[in-house]
Design a protein around this motif. Structure first.
Motif, PDB file in Angstrom:
ATOM      1  N   LYS A  24      -0.701  -3.822  -9.203  1.00 19.40           N
ATOM      2  CA  LYS A  24      -0.811  -3.937  -7.739  1.00 19.40           C
ATOM      3  C   LYS A  24      -1.764  -5.079  -7.361  1.00 19.40           C
ATOM      4  O   LYS A  24      -1.482  -5.866  -6.448  1.00 19.40           O
ATOM      5  CB  LYS A  24      -1.334  -2.613  -7.181  1.00 19.40           C
ATOM      6  N   GLU A  25      -2.885  -5.195  -8.087  1.00 19.34           N
ATOM      7  CA  GLU A  25      -3.843  -6.269  -7.803  1.00 19.34           C
ATOM      8  C   GLU A  25      -3.215  -7.645  -8.045  1.00 19.34           C
ATOM      9  O   GLU A  25      -3.460  -8.593  -7.302  1.00 19.34           O
ATOM     10  CB  GLU A  25      -5.115  -6.110  -8.659  1.00 19.34           C
ATOM     11  N   ILE A  26      -2.396  -7.735  -9.107  1.00 19.82           N
ATOM     12  CA  ILE A  26      -1.703  -8.999  -9.397  1.00 19.82           C
ATOM     13  C   ILE A  26      -0.805  -9.391  -8.212  1.00 19.82           C
ATOM     14  O   ILE A  26      -0.783 -10.537  -7.769  1.00 19.82           O
ATOM     15  CB  ILE A  26      -0.854  -8.883 -10.692  1.00 19.82           C
ATOM     16  N   GLU A  62       0.837  -1.207   0.000  1.00 23.22           N
ATOM     17  CA  GLU A  62       0.000   0.000   0.000  1.00 23.22           C
ATOM     18  C   GLU A  62       0.871   1.256   0.000  1.00 23.22           C
ATOM     19  O   GLU A  62       0.604   2.202  -0.728  1.00 23.22           O
ATOM     20  CB  GLU A  62      -0.920   0.027   1.235  1.00 23.22           C
ATOM     21  N   LEU A  87      -2.135   0.173 -11.245  1.00 25.62           N
ATOM     22  CA  LEU A  87      -3.072  -0.290 -10.220  1.00 25.62           C
ATOM     23  C   LEU A  87      -3.453  -1.754 -10.455  1.00 25.62           C
ATOM     24  O   LEU A  87      -3.637  -2.524  -9.510  1.00 25.62           O
ATOM     25  CB  LEU A  87      -4.326   0.595 -10.198  1.00 25.62           C
ATOM     26  N   GLN A  88      -3.511  -2.131 -11.723  1.00 24.88           N
ATOM     27  CA  GLN A  88      -3.807  -3.543 -12.012  1.00 24.88           C
ATOM     28  C   GLN A  88      -2.623  -4.440 -11.629  1.00 24.88           C
ATOM     29  O   GLN A  88      -2.815  -5.556 -11.153  1.00 24.88           O
ATOM     30  CB  GLN A  88      -4.169  -3.701 -13.483  1.00 24.88           C
ATOM     31  N   TYR A 133      -1.690 -13.294  -1.467  1.00 21.07           N
ATOM     32  CA  TYR A 133      -2.740 -14.086  -0.822  1.00 21.07           C
ATOM     33  C   TYR A 133      -2.524 -15.571  -1.092  1.00 21.07           C
ATOM     34  O   TYR A 133      -2.634 -16.405  -0.196  1.00 21.07           O
ATOM     35  CB  TYR A 133      -4.123 -13.653  -1.308  1.00 21.07           C
ATOM     36  N   LYS A 176       1.303 -11.273 -14.916  1.00 22.02           N
ATOM     37  CA  LYS A 176       1.036 -12.195 -13.818  1.00 22.02           C
ATOM     38  C   LYS A 176       1.939 -13.435 -13.926  1.00 22.02           C
ATOM     39  O   LYS A 176       2.564 -13.837 -12.950  1.00 22.02           O
ATOM     40  CB  LYS A 176      -0.440 -12.600 -13.860  1.00 22.02           C
ATOM     41  N   LYS A 180      -1.108  -8.446  -5.116  1.00 20.51           N
ATOM     42  CA  LYS A 180      -1.951  -8.808  -3.975  1.00 20.51           C
ATOM     43  C   LYS A 180      -2.391 -10.269  -4.091  1.00 20.51           C
ATOM     44  O   LYS A 180      -2.318 -11.029  -3.124  1.00 20.51           O
ATOM     45  CB  LYS A 180      -3.198  -7.923  -3.972  1.00 20.51           C
ATOM     46  N   GLU A 181      -2.845 -10.613  -5.287  1.00 25.18           N
ATOM     47  CA  GLU A 181      -3.306 -11.979  -5.545  1.00 25.18           C
ATOM     48  C   GLU A 181      -2.184 -12.981  -5.256  1.00 25.18           C
ATOM     49  O   GLU A 181      -2.380 -14.004  -4.596  1.00 25.18           O
ATOM     50  CB  GLU A 181      -3.682 -12.068  -7.022  1.00 25.18           C
TER      51      GLU A 181
END
Lengths: 107, 286
Positions: A88-90, A73, A85-86, A96, B261, A92-93
């Motif tokens: 960043k989501e990758i 963050e 931002l996308q 997790y 990814k 995060k995934e």
């Protein structure tokens, strides 16, 4: 499970997956208790990493999920560009998934 | 008033004369001559390298680190030559003294550099760029200019660091204080060292891809690797957030988000192993 360099492997640890040498030959099955002799043999055959059961060694540089997410963050705190931002989501995934794997094995 | 143009001239003059710039090991010149001489065989070159134990150890160590990702252990100079190619081997030898400075002076920058090397290689393979090992080497060197700022322009570097801490963008601050940023300093030095043009251009343009003329893809590859490593938070540089991102890098490389990814999933285990590698080196220097 924990992947460790051969130099950190000590007798009594258990293999989490097969130990394979550089030619792809299986040297040892999974769930096997490692002995001093085996470590010597692995060294000779050029094995550099072994994945063992549990989290046996505390690595001082390893962070937990909360720390990872908090720092993520911070790094992205000034970002508004859509692609970033996308990305960043990758990440995060990935985080997790990484921590889910660790905790499900611990149970 | 403070004149950045004047400062720029002064900095370039110093670099041209290699004043205060880390020196290359003497074996480098000998090797350069041998490599250019067609009558010299690869075995002869390997012999010369092997006579120098310190260099051999350093080179094999780097060759075995996870950023190249060879499944087999590289145990001789000959093997390293086969796997990495003569160009890469030469660069590793040339820059081994620089790497030593990086991990002595700034372990965070060293970690960042090998992270970018690993990532750049994965991207290069993904988009079928020629010689991914060479691109990895460019990744290793992409922040060479920062090392030079640190050792050759110590006072100015302290000023840069202070201003950056107040929240200013490092690239701009470097331009103001030195009249030149780290990408250009690195490329300038790489030119002095006669490194391949492809690598020089990639390093020079890793923040501004449009500056690359012949090697846009290589520059985009380094740029993206730099961004992905910063985003993942591996290592530490002057940029504690993200450096400015150039979205066109994805277009130039024709890379999609699902592919990013995939890159991250391939990269993660490499970074995990690289951490052991840098920790081990740290022990050697303390």
């Amino acid at each position: 499970m924990q992947r460790l360099p051969l130099s950190m492997i000590t007798p009594g640890m258990r293999t989490f997956e097969e130990v394979i040498d550089s030619q792809g030959r299986v040297l040892c099955g999974k769930g096997v208790e490692i002995t001093g002799e085996m470590i010597e043999k692995f060294k000779e055959l050029g094995v550099s990493y072994i994945t063992v059961e549990g989290t046996v060694v505390k690595l001082p540089w390893e962070k937990n999920l909360e720390e990872e997410l908090g720092e993520l963050e911070y790094r992205f705190s000034e970002v508004s560009e859509e692609t970033l931002l996308q990305i960043k989501e990758i990440i995060k995934e990935l985080l997790y998934e990484k921590f889910k794997k660790v905790s499900s094995e611990g149970r | 008033m403070y004149d950045a143009t004047e400062k720029r001239k002064e900095v370039k003059k110093k670099l041209r004369k290699l004043e205060g710039v880390p020196t290359l090991p003497p074996i480098v010149q000998k090797l350069s001559l041998m490599i250019e001489d067609e009558r010299v065989s690869l075995n002869q070159i390997a012999e010369v390298i092997e006579k120098d134990q310190v260099i051999t150890t350093k080179v094999l160590r780097l060759a075995n680190s996870a950023f190249y990702g060879f499944p087999k252990k590289v145990s001789t100079v000959n093997q390293a030559m086969m796997l990495l190619g003569l160009n890469v081997l030469k660069i590793l030898i040339m820059t081994s003294s620089i790497f030593e400075i990086i991990h002595k002076e700034d372990i965070g920058l060293w970690e960042h550099s090998i992270g970018v090397a690993a990532c750049a290689k994965i991207i290069a393979e993904k988009v079928n760029l020629a010689e991914p090992q060479e691109i990895a080497t460019a990744g290793l060197l992409h922040d060479l200019g920062r090392v030079i700022q640190m050792v050759t322009f110590r006072e100015e570097y302290e000023v840069i660091k202070k201003i950056v801490q107040q929240g200013k963008e490092p690239l701009k601050v470097e331009q103001i204080v030195l009249g030149i940023d780290h990408a250009e300093i690195g490329a300038f030095l790489m030119t002095q060292w006669n490194l391949p043009e492809r690598l020089i251009e990639a390093v020079q343009s890793h923040h501004f891809i449009e500056q690359a003329k012949k090697y846009k893809k290589e520059a985009a590859c380094l740029h993206l690797a730099d961004i992905l490593i910063h985003a993942r938070g591996y290592g530490k540089t002057l940029e504690d957030k993200l450096p400015p991102f150039q979205p066109q890098s994805l277009k130039i490389l024709k890379i999609s988000l699902p592919e990013i990814k995939e890159i991250y999933y391939r990269l993660e285990p490499r970074l995990y192993e690289l951490k052991f590698f840098t920790e081990e080196l740290k022990k050697d220097f303390t």
